[in-house]
Scaffold this active site. Structure first.
Site, PDB file in Angstrom:
ATOM      1  N   GLU A  79       0.907  -1.052   0.264  1.00 48.74           N
ATOM      2  CA  GLU A  79       0.030  -0.061   0.148  1.00 48.74           C
ATOM      3  C   GLU A  79       0.802   1.115  -0.150  1.00 48.74           C
ATOM      4  O   GLU A  79       0.476   2.256   0.219  1.00 48.74           O
ATOM      5  CB  GLU A  79      -1.022  -0.003   1.266  1.00 48.74           C
ATOM      6  CG  GLU A  79      -0.366  -0.298   2.566  1.00 48.74           C
ATOM      7  CD  GLU A  79      -1.481  -0.663   3.506  1.00 48.74           C
ATOM      8  OE1 GLU A  79      -2.390   0.422   3.777  1.00 48.74           O
ATOM      9  OE2 GLU A  79      -1.425  -1.623   4.282  1.00 48.74           O
ATOM     10  N   CYS A 111      -3.681  -3.719   4.572  1.00 49.54           N
ATOM     11  CA  CYS A 111      -2.350  -4.521   5.032  1.00 49.54           C
ATOM     12  C   CYS A 111      -2.624  -6.091   4.733  1.00 49.54           C
ATOM     13  O   CYS A 111      -1.997  -6.970   5.066  1.00 49.54           O
ATOM     14  CB  CYS A 111      -2.315  -4.495   6.327  1.00 49.54           C
ATOM     15  SG  CYS A 111      -1.848  -2.947   7.408  1.00 49.54           S
ATOM     16  N   HIS A 233      -1.882 -10.030  12.591  1.00 47.55           N
ATOM     17  CA  HIS A 233      -1.623  -8.630  12.098  1.00 47.55           C
ATOM     18  C   HIS A 233      -1.421  -7.831  13.022  1.00 47.55           C
ATOM     19  O   HIS A 233      -2.159  -7.363  13.901  1.00 47.55           O
ATOM     20  CB  HIS A 233      -2.622  -8.125  10.917  1.00 47.55           C
ATOM     21  CG  HIS A 233      -2.285  -6.506  10.519  1.00 47.55           C
ATOM     22  ND1 HIS A 233      -1.296  -6.418   9.868  1.00 47.55           N
ATOM     23  CD2 HIS A 233      -2.973  -5.728  10.608  1.00 47.55           C
ATOM     24  CE1 HIS A 233      -1.262  -4.932   9.635  1.00 47.55           C
ATOM     25  NE2 HIS A 233      -2.472  -4.664  10.169  1.00 47.55           N
TER      26      HIS A 233
HETATM   27  N1  COA Z   1       1.045   3.552  30.756  1.00 51.69           N
HETATM   28  C1  COA Z   1       0.437   2.506  30.134  1.00 51.69           C
HETATM   29  N2  COA Z   1      -0.580   2.642  29.353  1.00 51.69           N
HETATM   30  C2  COA Z   1      -0.897   3.553  28.997  1.00 51.69           C
HETATM   31  C3  COA Z   1      -0.312   4.904  29.233  1.00 51.69           C
HETATM   32  C4  COA Z   1       0.862   4.886  30.541  1.00 51.69           C
HETATM   33  N3  COA Z   1       1.294   5.908  30.999  1.00 51.69           N
HETATM   34  N4  COA Z   1      -1.218   5.972  29.170  1.00 51.69           N
HETATM   35  C5  COA Z   1      -1.873   5.517  28.157  1.00 51.69           C
HETATM   36  N5  COA Z   1      -1.869   4.161  28.036  1.00 51.69           N
HETATM   37  C6  COA Z   1      -2.828   3.282  27.302  1.00 51.69           C
HETATM   38  C7  COA Z   1      -4.132   3.677  27.291  1.00 51.69           C
HETATM   39  O1  COA Z   1      -4.863   3.120  28.282  1.00 51.69           O
HETATM   40  C8  COA Z   1      -4.506   2.726  25.883  1.00 51.69           C
HETATM   41  O2  COA Z   1      -4.650   1.566  26.229  1.00 51.69           O
HETATM   42  P1  COA Z   1      -6.078   0.657  25.601  1.00 51.69           P
HETATM   43  O3  COA Z   1      -5.883   0.488  24.313  1.00 51.69           O
HETATM   44  O4  COA Z   1      -5.791  -0.760  26.284  1.00 51.69           O
HETATM   45  O5  COA Z   1      -7.342   1.350  26.151  1.00 51.69           O
HETATM   46  C9  COA Z   1      -3.222   2.884  25.126  1.00 51.69           C
HETATM   47  O6  COA Z   1      -2.272   3.322  26.034  1.00 51.69           O
HETATM   48  C10 COA Z   1      -3.217   4.030  23.952  1.00 51.69           C
HETATM   49  O7  COA Z   1      -3.833   5.124  24.453  1.00 51.69           O
HETATM   50  P2  COA Z   1      -4.891   6.099  23.796  1.00 51.69           P
HETATM   51  O8  COA Z   1      -4.795   7.344  24.803  1.00 51.69           O
HETATM   52  O9  COA Z   1      -5.716   5.502  23.201  1.00 51.69           O
HETATM   53  O10 COA Z   1      -3.712   6.486  22.600  1.00 51.69           O
HETATM   54  P3  COA Z   1      -3.823   7.575  21.139  1.00 51.69           P
HETATM   55  O11 COA Z   1      -5.426   8.219  21.429  1.00 51.69           O
HETATM   56  O12 COA Z   1      -2.860   8.185  21.265  1.00 51.69           O
HETATM   57  O13 COA Z   1      -4.271   6.502  20.086  1.00 51.69           O
HETATM   58  C11 COA Z   1      -3.954   4.469  18.471  1.00 51.69           C
HETATM   59  C12 COA Z   1      -3.633   5.181  19.929  1.00 51.69           C
HETATM   60  C13 COA Z   1      -3.213   3.111  18.536  1.00 51.69           C
HETATM   61  C14 COA Z   1      -5.407   4.385  18.478  1.00 51.69           C
HETATM   62  C15 COA Z   1      -3.158   5.626  17.537  1.00 51.69           C
HETATM   63  O14 COA Z   1      -1.784   5.662  17.283  1.00 51.69           O
HETATM   64  C16 COA Z   1      -3.569   5.189  16.032  1.00 51.69           C
HETATM   65  O15 COA Z   1      -4.506   5.478  15.477  1.00 51.69           O
HETATM   66  N6  COA Z   1      -2.603   4.436  15.299  1.00 51.69           N
HETATM   67  C17 COA Z   1      -2.767   3.836  13.990  1.00 51.69           C
HETATM   68  C18 COA Z   1      -3.665   2.453  14.201  1.00 51.69           C
HETATM   69  C19 COA Z   1      -3.759   1.887  12.972  1.00 51.69           C
HETATM   70  O16 COA Z   1      -2.692   1.497  12.381  1.00 51.69           O
HETATM   71  N7  COA Z   1      -4.898   1.252  12.620  1.00 51.69           N
HETATM   72  C20 COA Z   1      -5.051   0.726  11.129  1.00 51.69           C
HETATM   73  C21 COA Z   1      -4.284  -0.665  11.023  1.00 51.69           C
HETATM   74  S1  COA Z   1      -5.260  -2.078  11.192  1.00 51.69           S
END
Ligand code: COA
Length: 387
Positions: A79, A111, A233
Site C-alpha cells: 500500500e 495490510c 497482523h
Molecule cells: N502507561 C501505560 N499505558 C498507557 C499509559 C501509560 N502511562 N497512557 C496511556 N496508556 C494506554 C491507554 O490506556 C490505551 O490502552 P488501551 O488501548 O488498552 O485502552 C493505550 O495506551 C493507547 O492510549 P490512547 O489514549 O488510546 O492513545 P491514542 O489516542 O494516542 O491512540 C492509537 C493510539 C493506536 C489508536 C493511534 O496511535 C493510532 O490510531 N494508530 C494507528 C492505528 C492503525 O494503524 N490502525 C489501522 C491498522 S489495522
C-alpha cells in the site's frame, strides 16, 4: 499434496527511532508507547528506500538458495506503491534476474495485500506443483509527525517462497474470510500519509477476528485448545494482544499460558521494527518461528486484517527441521546495525522522504554494500541500484 512457506526473507532500513525518545519529544509518558501501544523502536526509511528496494532486499535473503527457473509467479503486495500503473514486482524481477516467463503483478487491499498474494500463490502451486511462487509484502507506514498514529509507523519487507513440500510452514486448505466497506484507515491518491480512525479500526479488527476465528473453528471442528500458537497482523503489538485476550477469555490456565507465551514470542520483531503494513502478520510469524517453543506439526492460526476492511483466518502446521531454514543471527544483526536517530534527525529524514524526487538528481545510499536502493528519477523513470 502439502503446499506452503519454504523460505522467508526480511529487510528493514538501517535507521530507527527509540519510542522513549519519541514519547519525551511528544510530552507523553514513555509507558504509554512502551506498554499502552506496545512499541519499543520503529525503523525509518530515508529517501533512498521505498517499497521496491525493500522488497528486493528481503528476497535477496534467500535468492541464492532457490532455482530461479522454477519461479512461475511473483506477486507484490503493498500500500506504498511507487507507480499508479507499473507493478513494483517488475522492478524486482529485473533486479533479481528472474526469467521473463514469470507471471508477475502487484495487489492492494491495505495490510491484507500479502495474504491475498499468499492465497493466490498457494492455489497456483497446487495447480502447477513443479513451479514455485514468490510473494512479497513491502511497506512504509507513515501517519505524519506529531499525529496520534506516529508511534505506530515503521518500514520493512517480508518475502516468502511458496512451494510443494515446504520446509517451514505447511498451509492447510480452507479459510474463513470476512469483508465490509468501512472507513477505518485509507490513503487518498493525493496524500503520502495515511488517514486513520485508530479506535474504530481496533474495534473492527477485533470484531472481524472474532467472526473469522469462530467460523474457522466451526468449519474445521477445532477448539481453541487445539492451537499451539495464534498470531496476528500487528500494526502495533497492543492490537494483537487485545485479540489474543479475546481468544483466551474462556480458556483454562494451561491454554492461556501456552497461547500467551506464543504471542509474546510473535510480537518481538514488530515491537522493534514497527508497522510494516502488508508484511506485519508475516513479521509476527518470523518472530514466532525464531523465538517460540514450536515443534514439528504444531498448529499455528494466522489472523490477517486489511483496513477498509478485509480479514481472513487460516492455519498452517510447522514442518520438521524448520529452524534450519531460519537466519535469526542475520535478522538480529540487521536490527542491531541500525543507527539510532534523534527525534529532530528522524523528522528531517521523514520530511525529505515525503518530497517528490528531483528529476535527474542521483541519490546515494548509506546502506552496506550489496543493498539495493532507490537512486532517483531520470527522464521520469525510477532507477534502482545496488550499493
Ligand atoms: N502507561 C501505560 N499505558 C498507557 C499509559 C501509560 N502511562 N497512557 C496511556 N496508556 C494506554 C491507554 O490506556 C490505551 O490502552 P488501551 O488501548 O488498552 O485502552 C493505550 O495506551 C493507547 O492510549 P490512547 O489514549 O488510546 O492513545 P491514542 O489516542 O494516542 O491512540 C492509537 C493510539 C493506536 C489508536 C493511534 O496511535 C493510532 O490510531 N494508530 C494507528 C492505528 C492503525 O494503524 N490502525 C489501522 C491498522 S489495522
Amino acid at each position: 499434496m502439502q503446499v506452503g512457506i519454504d523460505k522467508i526473507g526480511f529487510y528493514t532500513p538501517n535507521k530507527y527511532v527509540d519510542m522513549v525518545d519519541l514519547a519525551n519529544a511528544r510530552n507523553e509518558d514513555p509507558n504509554k508507547f512502551l506498554i499502552g501501544i506496545g512499541q519499543e523502536k520503529m525503523s525509518v526509511a530515508d529517501e533512498t528506500q521505498d517499497a521496491v528496494s525493500m522488497g528486493i532486499n528481503a528476497t535477496l535473503d534467500y535468492l541464492d538458495e532457490i532455482d530461479k527457473d522454477k519461479v512461475g509467479l511473483m506477486i507484490f503486495g503493498t500500500e506504498s506503491s511507487v507507480d499508479q500503473s507499473k507493478s513494483a514486482s517488475l522492478f524486482v524481477k529485473t533486479a533479481l534476474k528472474l526469467p521473463p516467463e514469470v507471471r508477475t503483478f502487484e495487489v492492494k487491499e491495505a495490510c491484507f495485500g500479502l495474504t491475498a498474494a499468499l492465497m493466490m500463490a498457494t492455489d497456483f502451486v497446487r495447480l502447477h506443483p513443479k513451479q514455485t511462487a514468490i510473494v512479497i509484502g513491502s511497506d512504509i507506514a507513515r501517519y505524519g509527525i506529531n499525529t496520534s498514529g506516529e508511534v505506530t509507523q515503521g518500514a520493512g519487507s517480508i518475502s516468502m517462497l511458496i512451494k510443494v513440500d515446504p520446509s517451514i510452514l505447511s498451509l492447510n486448505e480452507g479459510h474463513s474470510a470476512y469483508s465490509d466497506d468501512i472507513n477505518d484507515f485509507w490513503r487518498p491518491n493525493n496524500s503520502k500519509t495515511a488517514l486513520v480512525d485508530g479506535k474504530y479500526s481496533t474495534q473492527v479488527y477485533l470484531d472481524f477476528f472474532t467472526k473469522t476465528f469462530e467460523d474457522y473453528k466451526k468449519q474445521k471442528h477445532l477448539q481453541t485448545s487445539d492451537f499451539d500458537a495464534l498470531i496476528y497482523h500487528l500494526p502495533f503489538t497492543k492490537m494483537g494482544l487485545k485479540a489474543n485476550r479475546l481468544a483466551l477469555a474462556d480458556q483454562n490456565e494451561a491454554i492461556s499460558e501456552k497461547l500467551g507465551q506464543s504471542f509474546e514470542a510473535s510480537k518481538h520483531l514488530s515491537a522493534n521494527v514497527g508497522n510494516i503494513y502488508t508484511a506485519s502478520l508475516y513479521l509476527s510469524l518470523l518472530s514466532l518461528l525464531q523465538n517460540g517453543e514450536l515443534k514439528a506439526n504444531d498448529l499455528i492460526g494466522l489472523f490477517s486484517y486489511g483496513s477498509g476492511a478485509m480479514a481472513e483466518f487460516f492455519t498452517g502446521n510447522v514442518v520438521e527441521g524448520f529452524k534450519k531454514q531460519l537466519r535469526p543471527e542475520k535478522v538480529q544483526a540487521r536490527l542491531e546495525a541500525r543507527t539510532k536517530l534523534t527525534v529532530p534527525e528522524y523528522e528531517a529524514i521523514f520530511t525529505k522522504a515525503l518530497a517528490d524526487p528531483i528529476e535527474g538528481k542521483e541519490l546515494d545510499s548509506d546502506e552496506k554494500p550489496g543493498t539495493w536502493y532507490f537512486a532517483g528519477v531520470k527522464d521520469g523513470i525510477r532507477l534502482y541500484k545496488m550499493k
